[in-house]
Design an enzyme around this catalytic site. Sequence first.
Site, PDB file in Angstrom:
ATOM      1  N   SER A 313     -57.805 -27.231   1.915  1.00 58.78           N
ATOM      2  CA  SER A 313     -57.429 -25.899   1.449  1.00 58.78           C
ATOM      3  C   SER A 313     -56.464 -25.977   0.279  1.00 58.78           C
ATOM      4  O   SER A 313     -55.569 -26.812   0.233  1.00 58.78           O
ATOM      5  CB  SER A 313     -56.823 -25.104   2.619  1.00 58.78           C
ATOM      6  OG  SER A 313     -55.495 -24.741   2.351  1.00 58.78           O
ATOM      7  N   LYS A 314     -56.702 -25.084  -0.665  1.00 60.21           N
ATOM      8  CA  LYS A 314     -55.914 -25.053  -1.891  1.00 60.21           C
ATOM      9  C   LYS A 314     -54.449 -24.800  -1.566  1.00 60.21           C
ATOM     10  O   LYS A 314     -53.547 -25.342  -2.194  1.00 60.21           O
ATOM     11  CB  LYS A 314     -56.472 -23.908  -2.744  1.00 60.21           C
ATOM     12  CG  LYS A 314     -55.939 -23.844  -4.147  1.00 60.21           C
ATOM     13  CD  LYS A 314     -56.782 -22.848  -4.943  1.00 60.21           C
ATOM     14  CE  LYS A 314     -56.114 -22.477  -6.242  1.00 60.21           C
ATOM     15  NZ  LYS A 314     -56.888 -21.505  -7.011  1.00 60.21           N
ATOM     16  N   ARG A 315     -54.233 -23.973  -0.569  1.00 57.08           N
ATOM     17  CA  ARG A 315     -52.873 -23.568  -0.232  1.00 57.08           C
ATOM     18  C   ARG A 315     -52.134 -24.672   0.539  1.00 57.08           C
ATOM     19  O   ARG A 315     -50.986 -24.976   0.267  1.00 57.08           O
ATOM     20  CB  ARG A 315     -52.957 -22.294   0.622  1.00 57.08           C
ATOM     21  CG  ARG A 315     -51.676 -21.531   0.779  1.00 57.08           C
ATOM     22  CD  ARG A 315     -51.940 -20.171   1.428  1.00 57.08           C
ATOM     23  NE  ARG A 315     -52.799 -20.283   2.616  1.00 57.08           N
ATOM     24  CZ  ARG A 315     -52.369 -20.651   3.817  1.00 57.08           C
ATOM     25  NH1 ARG A 315     -51.110 -20.925   4.023  1.00 57.08           N
ATOM     26  NH2 ARG A 315     -53.218 -20.731   4.844  1.00 57.08           N
ATOM     27  N   LYS A 316     -52.841 -25.296   1.483  1.00 56.34           N
ATOM     28  CA  LYS A 316     -52.148 -26.254   2.358  1.00 56.34           C
ATOM     29  C   LYS A 316     -52.152 -27.687   1.845  1.00 56.34           C
ATOM     30  O   LYS A 316     -51.288 -28.474   2.222  1.00 56.34           O
ATOM     31  CB  LYS A 316     -52.835 -26.264   3.742  1.00 56.34           C
ATOM     32  CG  LYS A 316     -52.619 -25.013   4.546  1.00 56.34           C
ATOM     33  CD  LYS A 316     -53.053 -25.284   5.980  1.00 56.34           C
ATOM     34  CE  LYS A 316     -53.630 -24.050   6.620  1.00 56.34           C
ATOM     35  NZ  LYS A 316     -54.561 -24.334   7.706  1.00 56.34           N
TER      36      LYS A 316
END
Length: 567
Positions: A313-316
Amino acid sequence: MDYNKLAELLFPNTDKTPEYYENLYPARDLPEGCKVTRMGPSPTGFIHLGNLYGAFVDERMAHQSGGTFYLRIEDTDDKRFVEGAVETIVSSLKFFGINFDEGAVLDEDGNPTEIGSYGPYFQSERGPVYQAFAKSLVEKGLAYPCFLTEEELAAIRAEQEAAQETTGIYGKYAEKSRNLTLDEISSNIEKGMPYVIRLRSDGNLTGELKEDGTPKLRYITVQDAIRGKVSMPANDQDVIILKATGIPTYHFAHVVDDHLMRTTHVVRGEEWLMSLPIHIELFEKLGFEPPVYCHTAVLMKIDEETGNKRKLSKRKDPELSLDYYRKEGYHPQAVKEYLLTILNSNFEEWRRDNPDTPADEFAFTTEKMSSGGALFDLNKLRDISKDVLLKIPAEELADFLVEWAREFKPAAADLLGGSDEAKAYLTKILDLGRQDKKPRKDLVYASQIFDFISYFYDKYFVIREQIPEEVSDEDAAEILRRYEAGYDHSDDQSAWFDKIREIAVDMGYAAKPKDYKKHPEDYKGHVGHVSTVIRIALMGRSQSPDLWSIQQILGEERTRARIKALI
Ligand code: GLU
């Protein structure tokens, strides 16, 4: 309905025909079996590991077969366009050894431009091409204008959701727009009503009923190069091909472009698999031969917290961004080797049998790709990196490190490589322990290497660890005093160690660790504890490559100065 009239009404300024473009972009002059692949990123400014993963597949397929790999910029969506994104795409991929033969490139000043005879390669410049093909579909009655407003679309959607039906414009929901007369259409246009162009889908019903009385569905079957035979219900949606702005949707644009650019294989993420039936119908209606599709698996990782597999994930996950690898300073060759191990299940075995062969000689095939989700593991990348770096000559590794520092650690760049002497010093450092029978494998990536070797530089030298508890402060000072007094830079390794052993024995430490282990009551500690004191004075840490060799690199002056400093 006179479809020619309708087409003229909708596209009065489009005078080019599909034939015109077919002639403009003839079949490529390539030997049989050559593959033509492309990468079609949207210029969002974010380029990630998944892009690189796909790009490797494209690149290998094209170049292994003697074909062509081109870059097409899918920039029809203004909202997603980020300044400098094309530069990021080209330079990031180049860093990882992915070079395009054709398409969007950077000119001498680093500005986006293009090369090749199948362009324009920026979709935003291909408006007239899409118009010509959309017009030809309208002429054949295979596409039509649709004036449904936002409100009408929302009402249809609500009705479908309430009835638990598939949403979208198809079947009876398409009828209103499909059945407009030429007069109605022309008056709508005169009134300035916005409209989109939709495909008139054949639907997905066979016309027969199943035993339970429900309609039998028509299926499409595609031979995916990664997944094998893929069978799905045919498309029934009257999908939009041109938006109200005249801009094509991805569905339409990629079909037209991949055909005209004479693409043989389309490698793209598995998220597109669902829309494959739409694309197959578009190819059919346009009378084009579809390319071979290769839908790659999603990149997964084991979540550190839950222990479960999940999508990157891009965020994590910072490691999803390609920037991460450049900032950390992973060698592109290591990333490439690693990607090959997750791309092709037989790569590791091949690598074991062919340790010194360039990775490009590995026969990559889509059949050996997993379709179930490729597992990405940073630790594995690091392991591979250790092996890869070991094979790179120290001098080259030094260049790599200096280049990395210029970009990401500018304050240290000159120190590492500002002069020939600096370069030679760095090269010696990096070569330490690499020529041994069992070579050291502690170099992993540039920022880690920099940290690992920082003690060789006074500016970055710090004492990080404590002297061993077996040695008192007084003893430590005495050990260093004696060591400095007896230090002869020209001692060979064994003469040098004899002196340390002498100091140890003289001060009540065992000459061999095993003696101390057997009779701890007889000694203060052993020779290892004594040499650790010296190690800490010289390197600030207790673990390091061979001490004698390090001193040879540090030089006599620096060695003595550090010993004295700790006393
Ligand atoms: N523009 C699409 C994307 O960025 C490309 C998909 C494809 O390769 O066909 O996802």
